[in-house]
Design a protein around this motif. Structure first.
Motif, PDB file in Angstrom:
ATOM      1  N   GLU A 145     -47.123  -5.236  28.573  1.00 58.11           N
ATOM      2  CA  GLU A 145     -46.170  -6.313  28.312  1.00 58.11           C
ATOM      3  C   GLU A 145     -45.996  -7.177  29.560  1.00 58.11           C
ATOM      4  OE1 GLU A 145     -41.432  -6.413  27.363  1.00 58.11           O
ATOM      5  OE2 GLU A 145     -42.586  -4.773  26.462  1.00 58.11           O
ATOM      6  N   ALA A 146     -45.912  -6.528  30.720  1.00 61.60           N
ATOM      7  CA  ALA A 146     -45.749  -7.257  31.978  1.00 61.60           C
ATOM      8  C   ALA A 146     -46.970  -8.139  32.251  1.00 61.60           C
ATOM      9  CB  ALA A 146     -45.546  -6.272  33.126  1.00 61.60           C
ATOM     10  N   ARG A 147     -48.150  -7.589  31.994  1.00 60.66           N
ATOM     11  CA  ARG A 147     -49.389  -8.348  32.213  1.00 60.66           C
ATOM     12  C   ARG A 147     -49.437  -9.571  31.310  1.00 60.66           C
ATOM     13  NH1 ARG A 147     -52.714  -4.545  31.150  1.00 60.66           N
ATOM     14  NH2 ARG A 147     -53.126  -3.894  33.292  1.00 60.66           N
ATOM     15  N   GLU A 148     -49.084  -9.356  30.049  1.00 63.48           N
ATOM     16  CA  GLU A 148     -49.089 -10.441  29.075  1.00 63.48           C
ATOM     17  C   GLU A 148     -48.131 -11.558  29.490  1.00 63.48           C
ATOM     18  OE1 GLU A 148     -48.290 -10.448  24.296  1.00 63.48           O
ATOM     19  OE2 GLU A 148     -48.985  -8.571  25.205  1.00 63.48           O
ATOM     20  N   LYS A 149     -46.966 -11.154  29.974  1.00 61.76           N
ATOM     21  CA  LYS A 149     -45.958 -12.135  30.401  1.00 61.76           C
ATOM     22  C   LYS A 149     -46.485 -12.955  31.578  1.00 61.76           C
ATOM     23  CE  LYS A 149     -41.796 -13.752  29.866  1.00 61.76           C
ATOM     24  NZ  LYS A 149     -41.295 -14.282  28.578  1.00 61.76           N
ATOM     25  N   LEU A 150     -47.079 -12.283  32.555  1.00 60.46           N
ATOM     26  CA  LEU A 150     -47.613 -12.999  33.715  1.00 60.46           C
ATOM     27  C   LEU A 150     -48.689 -13.982  33.293  1.00 60.46           C
ATOM     28  CD1 LEU A 150     -47.806 -10.064  36.282  1.00 60.46           C
ATOM     29  CD2 LEU A 150     -46.343 -12.088  36.457  1.00 60.46           C
ATOM     30  N   MET A 151     -49.466 -13.599  32.267  1.00 65.38           N
ATOM     31  CA  MET A 151     -50.576 -14.448  31.843  1.00 65.38           C
ATOM     32  C   MET A 151     -50.129 -15.683  31.063  1.00 65.38           C
ATOM     33  SD  MET A 151     -53.451 -11.527  31.049  1.00 65.38           S
ATOM     34  CE  MET A 151     -54.586 -12.668  30.283  1.00 65.38           C
ATOM     35  N   THR A 152     -48.830 -15.813  30.815  1.00 69.90           N
ATOM     36  CA  THR A 152     -48.343 -17.067  30.225  1.00 69.90           C
ATOM     37  C   THR A 152     -48.294 -18.170  31.284  1.00 69.90           C
ATOM     38  OG1 THR A 152     -45.990 -16.594  30.627  1.00 69.90           O
ATOM     39  CG2 THR A 152     -46.926 -15.814  28.549  1.00 69.90           C
ATOM     40  N   ILE A 153     -48.454 -17.799  32.550  1.00 71.44           N
ATOM     41  CA  ILE A 153     -48.508 -18.796  33.625  1.00 71.44           C
ATOM     42  C   ILE A 153     -49.902 -19.417  33.645  1.00 71.44           C
ATOM     43  CG2 ILE A 153     -48.416 -19.130  36.128  1.00 71.44           C
ATOM     44  CD1 ILE A 153     -46.543 -16.626  36.191  1.00 71.44           C
ATOM     45  N   THR A 154     -49.959 -20.737  33.726  1.00 72.73           N
ATOM     46  CA  THR A 154     -51.249 -21.410  33.853  1.00 72.73           C
ATOM     47  C   THR A 154     -51.873 -21.039  35.190  1.00 72.73           C
ATOM     48  OG1 THR A 154     -50.334 -23.253  32.620  1.00 72.73           O
ATOM     49  CG2 THR A 154     -52.417 -23.625  33.759  1.00 72.73           C
ATOM     50  N   GLY A 155     -53.076 -20.522  35.136  1.00 74.15           N
ATOM     51  CA  GLY A 155     -53.742 -20.124  36.363  1.00 74.15           C
ATOM     52  C   GLY A 155     -53.659 -18.629  36.610  1.00 74.15           C
ATOM     53  N   VAL A 156     -53.001 -17.908  35.706  1.00 72.98           N
ATOM     54  CA  VAL A 156     -52.943 -16.443  35.825  1.00 72.98           C
ATOM     55  C   VAL A 156     -53.717 -15.824  34.671  1.00 72.98           C
ATOM     56  CG1 VAL A 156     -51.484 -14.391  35.869  1.00 72.98           C
ATOM     57  CG2 VAL A 156     -50.728 -16.477  37.026  1.00 72.98           C
ATOM     58  N   GLY A 157     -54.845 -15.221  34.992  1.00 73.46           N
ATOM     59  CA  GLY A 157     -55.613 -14.457  34.013  1.00 73.46           C
ATOM     60  C   GLY A 157     -55.417 -12.974  34.282  1.00 73.46           C
ATOM     61  N   VAL A 158     -56.295 -12.164  33.721  1.00 73.78           N
ATOM     62  CA  VAL A 158     -56.138 -10.710  33.858  1.00 73.78           C
ATOM     63  C   VAL A 158     -56.165 -10.278  35.323  1.00 73.78           C
ATOM     64  CG1 VAL A 158     -57.180  -8.479  33.325  1.00 73.78           C
ATOM     65  CG2 VAL A 158     -57.148 -10.278  31.595  1.00 73.78           C
ATOM     66  N   LYS A 159     -57.095 -10.830  36.081  1.00 74.04           N
ATOM     67  CA  LYS A 159     -57.270 -10.357  37.460  1.00 74.04           C
ATOM     68  C   LYS A 159     -56.072 -10.696  38.340  1.00 74.04           C
ATOM     69  CE  LYS A 159     -58.701 -10.280  41.796  1.00 74.04           C
ATOM     70  NZ  LYS A 159     -58.117 -11.010  42.933  1.00 74.04           N
ATOM     71  N   VAL A 160     -55.619 -11.957  38.285  1.00 75.66           N
ATOM     72  CA  VAL A 160     -54.461 -12.354  39.092  1.00 75.66           C
ATOM     73  C   VAL A 160     -53.219 -11.593  38.626  1.00 75.66           C
ATOM     74  CG1 VAL A 160     -52.912 -14.270  39.660  1.00 75.66           C
ATOM     75  CG2 VAL A 160     -55.393 -14.600  39.731  1.00 75.66           C
ATOM     76  N   ALA A 161     -53.083 -11.392  37.322  1.00 78.03           N
ATOM     77  CA  ALA A 161     -51.948 -10.619  36.809  1.00 78.03           C
ATOM     78  C   ALA A 161     -51.979  -9.203  37.366  1.00 78.03           C
ATOM     79  CB  ALA A 161     -51.971 -10.597  35.282  1.00 78.03           C
ATOM     80  N   ASP A 162     -53.148  -8.576  37.359  1.00 73.68           N
ATOM     81  CA  ASP A 162     -53.232  -7.196  37.849  1.00 73.68           C
ATOM     82  C   ASP A 162     -52.953  -7.103  39.348  1.00 73.68           C
ATOM     83  OD1 ASP A 162     -53.613  -6.123  35.389  1.00 73.68           O
ATOM     84  OD2 ASP A 162     -55.751  -5.724  35.606  1.00 73.68           O
ATOM     85  N   CYS A 163     -53.385  -8.084  40.113  1.00 71.69           N
ATOM     86  CA  CYS A 163     -53.064  -8.086  41.544  1.00 71.69           C
ATOM     87  C   CYS A 163     -51.568  -8.233  41.764  1.00 71.69           C
ATOM     88  CB  CYS A 163     -53.817  -9.207  42.268  1.00 71.69           C
ATOM     89  SG  CYS A 163     -55.561  -8.856  42.502  1.00 71.69           S
ATOM     90  N   THR A 164     -50.938  -9.099  40.986  1.00 68.30           N
ATOM     91  CA  THR A 164     -49.487  -9.259  41.091  1.00 68.30           C
ATOM     92  C   THR A 164     -48.784  -7.957  40.726  1.00 68.30           C
ATOM     93  OG1 THR A 164     -49.730 -11.580  40.469  1.00 68.30           O
ATOM     94  CG2 THR A 164     -47.516 -10.630  40.315  1.00 68.30           C
ATOM     95  N   LEU A 165     -49.263  -7.321  39.667  1.00 66.87           N
ATOM     96  CA  LEU A 165     -48.655  -6.059  39.230  1.00 66.87           C
ATOM     97  C   LEU A 165     -48.802  -4.979  40.294  1.00 66.87           C
ATOM     98  CD1 LEU A 165     -49.870  -6.116  35.520  1.00 66.87           C
ATOM     99  CD2 LEU A 165     -47.482  -6.138  36.273  1.00 66.87           C
ATOM    100  N   LEU A 166     -49.983  -4.891  40.879  1.00 67.73           N
ATOM    101  CA  LEU A 166     -50.237  -3.818  41.847  1.00 67.73           C
ATOM    102  C   LEU A 166     -49.555  -4.065  43.190  1.00 67.73           C
ATOM    103  CD1 LEU A 166     -51.658  -1.213  42.705  1.00 67.73           C
ATOM    104  CD2 LEU A 166     -53.730  -2.569  43.150  1.00 67.73           C
ATOM    105  N   TYR A 167     -49.723  -5.264  43.737  1.00 68.57           N
ATOM    106  CA  TYR A 167     -49.267  -5.519  45.104  1.00 68.57           C
ATOM    107  C   TYR A 167     -47.845  -6.058  45.175  1.00 68.57           C
ATOM    108  CZ  TYR A 167     -54.311  -5.220  45.659  1.00 68.57           C
ATOM    109  OH  TYR A 167     -55.616  -4.796  45.606  1.00 68.57           O
ATOM    110  N   GLY A 168     -47.367  -6.636  44.086  1.00 69.40           N
ATOM    111  CA  GLY A 168     -46.027  -7.218  44.096  1.00 69.40           C
ATOM    112  C   GLY A 168     -45.017  -6.408  43.307  1.00 69.40           C
ATOM    113  N   LEU A 169     -45.474  -5.785  42.235  1.00 71.51           N
ATOM    114  CA  LEU A 169     -44.550  -5.053  41.371  1.00 71.51           C
ATOM    115  C   LEU A 169     -44.774  -3.547  41.458  1.00 71.51           C
ATOM    116  CD1 LEU A 169     -44.746  -7.551  38.390  1.00 71.51           C
ATOM    117  CD2 LEU A 169     -43.045  -7.445  40.190  1.00 71.51           C
TER     118      LEU A 169
END
Length: 268
Positions: free
Chosen positions: A193-217
């Motif tokens: 759910e968190a990944r999906e939410k992040l991917m609603t941002i333009t410019g955030v795909g799976v990879k950027v979402a996963d980096c945000t999840l791992l290093y930021g969250l």
DNA sequence: ACCCAGGAAATTC
DNA sequence: GAATTTCATGGG
């Protein structure tokens, strides 16, 4: 401030392994930089981590930043059983830890990272902080808040030379600042759910979402697959998938990423 | 000149 | 819908 009984930490391996972009090494091996709006210098003496510039009330903040409550030695042992090459990678840089960075800084940094190389990512982030962060002391600036960036237009970011990423940065800032995306809440909702939410941002795909999840969250099960990791998985772990690495897959990923970048000959 | 970079959006087939 | 092209910028 001093944090004692430190294990499984090497400052260089952790602060300069592609998860954070703002730390600078000093001549004596200490590292200086800004995080959470504080200018600090880390020094590691044996098992003592001294943090110059840190207030005692921020002990938990920095302890969490380096993920000191998790036993990385045990994690490494467990991961090493999976595969001999996993064992090699973990042994190569046993001082890597996954930082618990500021969520917005991680999101914004990895939006900037896309189709880009690490030296230039650092330059762009430096320019972003100089132009829009708050000065702390000479030459040092805070990472600009989402609110600050949200008030800008893409053209205002021209000086940082992020190119086509400018509008992505603005969209990430606006969705974060408005509360449309509550980064704090994404620390605890189901990871899909968190990944999906992040991917609603333009410019955030799976990879950027996963980096945000791992290093930021601090979602340690996330396993970002960039070009290096895809190469590494194909060449070194053809029989494994990201989920093979389990709940600390993100840590495995970081060992493998760093090991791969330091051994490009493995992929020739 | 050409290729690549911790990708993702836009376009085309 | 899946495959390809484009997107700024800079270094090698």
């Amino acid at each position: 401030m001093i944090i004692s009984d430190i294990k499984d930490l090497a400052l260089g391996e952790t602060l300069d392994c592609g998860q954070a972009f703002r730390w600078k090494e000093n001549e004596d091996g200490s590292f200086t930089g800004v995080a959470f709006g504080r200018l600090v210098t880390f020094r590691l003496d044996g098992s003592n981590l001294s943090i110059d510039g840190a207030d005692e009330s921020d002990r938990k903040l920095w302890s969490d930043y380096f993920d000191l409550s998790l036993d990385y030695g045990s994690v490494r042992n467990e991961l090493s059983l999976l595969h001999p090459t996993m064992c090699d990678a973990a042994k190569y840089a046993p001082g890597i830890r996954i930082l618990a960075q500021d969520p917005w800084e991680a999101l914004c940094s990895f939006v900037i990272s896309q189709n880009n190389n690490i030296p230039r990512i650092k330059l762009i982030i430096n320019r972003l902080c100089e132009a829009f962060g708050d000065p702390i002391s000479d030459g040092w600036y805070t990472f600009p808040s989402a609110e600050t960036i949200a008030a800008l237009e893409p053209d205002d970011l021209a000086p940082i030379k992020a190119g086509f990423r400018n509008r992505y940065i603005i969209d990430a800032a606006r969705k974060t600042a408005s509360g449309e995306i509550d980064l704090e809440s994404l620390k605890t909702v189901p990871v899909e759910e968190a990944r999906e939410k992040l991917m609603t941002i333009t410019g955030v795909g799976v990879k950027v979402a996963d980096c945000t999840l791992l290093y930021g969250l601090h979602r340690l099960d996330c396993f970002p697959l960039d070009v290096w990791m895809k190469r590494a998985m194909a060449a070194l772990f053809p029989e494994l998938t990201p989920s093979s690495f389990g709940k600390y897959g993100g840590i495995a990923q970081q060992y493998i990423f760093h090991y791969s970048r330091m051994h490009p000959e493995l992929f020739e």
